[in-house]
Design a protein around this motif. Sequence first.
Motif, short mmCIF file in Angstrom:
data_model
loop_
_atom_site.label_atom_id
_atom_site.label_comp_id
_atom_site.label_asym_id
_atom_site.label_seq_id
_atom_site.Cartn_x
_atom_site.Cartn_y
_atom_site.Cartn_z
N THR A 65 0.83 -1.21 0.00
CA THR A 65 0.00 0.00 0.00
C THR A 65 0.86 1.25 0.00
O THR A 65 0.65 2.18 -0.79
CB THR A 65 -0.94 0.01 1.23
OG1 THR A 65 -1.82 -1.12 1.12
CG2 THR A 65 -1.77 1.28 1.28
N ILE A 181 -6.80 2.54 3.56
CA ILE A 181 -6.71 1.85 2.28
C ILE A 181 -6.25 0.40 2.50
O ILE A 181 -6.78 -0.54 1.90
CB ILE A 181 -5.73 2.60 1.34
CG1 ILE A 181 -6.34 3.95 0.94
CG2 ILE A 181 -5.39 1.76 0.12
CD1 ILE A 181 -5.37 4.91 0.27
N GLY A 184 -8.83 -2.06 3.27
CA GLY A 184 -9.76 -2.35 2.19
C GLY A 184 -11.05 -1.57 2.24
O GLY A 184 -12.04 -1.93 1.59
N ALA A 187 -10.87 1.95 -2.40
CA ALA A 187 -9.73 1.93 -3.32
C ALA A 187 -9.05 3.30 -3.29
O ALA A 187 -9.72 4.31 -3.16
CB ALA A 187 -10.21 1.62 -4.74
N GLN A 190 -10.36 6.11 -5.27
CA GLN A 190 -11.70 6.58 -4.91
C GLN A 190 -11.71 7.33 -3.58
O GLN A 190 -12.76 7.78 -3.11
CB GLN A 190 -12.67 5.40 -4.82
CG GLN A 190 -13.00 4.83 -6.18
CD GLN A 190 -13.68 3.48 -6.09
OE1 GLN A 190 -14.00 3.00 -5.01
NE2 GLN A 190 -13.90 2.86 -7.24
#
Length: 417
Positions: A65, A181, A184, A187, A190
């Motif tokens: 990430t 992020i 989860g 995204a 977004q």
Amino acid sequence: MHNTQSGTLSGTLFGQWTLHRAAIAGLFLALSLPVQADDAPADDFRQCVTGLRDHAIEAGVSEETARGVLAEVEHLDRVIELDRRQPEFTTTFADYLNRRVNEDRISNGRALLKEHGELLERVTEATGVPAPYLVAFWGLETNFGAYFGKMPVPSSLATLACDKRRSTFFTEQLTAALRIIDEGAIAPEQMEGSWAGAMGHVQFMPTVFLKHAVDGDGDGKRDLWNSLPDAMMSAGHFLRDLGWDGDYRWGREVLLPEDFDYAMADGRRLDLKQWNELGVTDAFGNALAGEPIKAALVVPSGHRGPAFLAYRNFNVIMGWNRSEFYAIAVGHLADRIAGAGELQNPPPEDQPNLSRNNILTLQQTLNDKGFESGKPDGIMGPATRSAIRDYQADNQRIADGYPSQDILNELTVNLDD
Ligand code: CA
């Protein structure tokens, strides 16, 4: 947006500059990372982002990430511009309230209260926060989900974290956003919000999201953008965590007797019984019920405007956003959504929007005339209000400490500054 770290900023009532809430966090400025100059070239930004990435990984964000998201972030000049913006004039309480609590918003709020009654009832059962308040926060934060902000949050936060003003605060927010992020929730592309990183239906900052958001619809994700159950349940949990007292309201409008001593509106908390003895009544002139609670008196527009007794939940609302105007607006909107009528004393709309220079001149003039307002700083605070009260008392005025147009004219403040 919610900045729970703003606890040291005293809620100056008249001096409420329209600070963006994130700006308050600037008081906690400290530097922990190498930062770049304002107009530093792109490779300095990349170098800073590399530092942010290492910091995030050290703080427990997954390498995937941290590397993946931060490889895509861009420096957003617009964010720096918005962060540097200084409001020239203060906002009067009338301007503030009328913009936020109007007929449209009240009727929309009432319709949504019905439409989402079942969900809101579930939130109230879980958190103790009554439905009209949940709808009121939703209305004030995003006009009931109409506008979440369109800025890409990772880029906004990276930009602010690499700026020297509030690097530490926004580094922490960016790390929290990466964790969100990572889990989860959304995204990365977004993850949109305000320029300062407030997100979703109720505009949570990433650290508030991490700590207080919950999965309200049971799909295993905390999604404050696309799930109203998640957003409302999270708002309820945040308020509960801040200490919401389900037994009482936020406060109430009250009436003050003639010759009331406005020095009492200095934040002191008295029992309702004591306010009763001082001649304070409810907005309709009835004695205050003997509820065993303490309340502070708030008079946001001087003696010509409304007066409020602020109960404990008023401070809870200020834990969400440290502004007395905001807390009154939430409380009043909640009352209206629940069916109450207008304020008995609406705030006068003819009061001046003071500039920092106006206040500075006012303070200097008061000092020159022997009414001690402290070191002139252009901000309305307790010392300035007290000096105005002394001046008013000496000039056979109602000593409410409010810098009215008359007072300004008399003290030769040039309003055209
Ligand atoms: Ca969910």
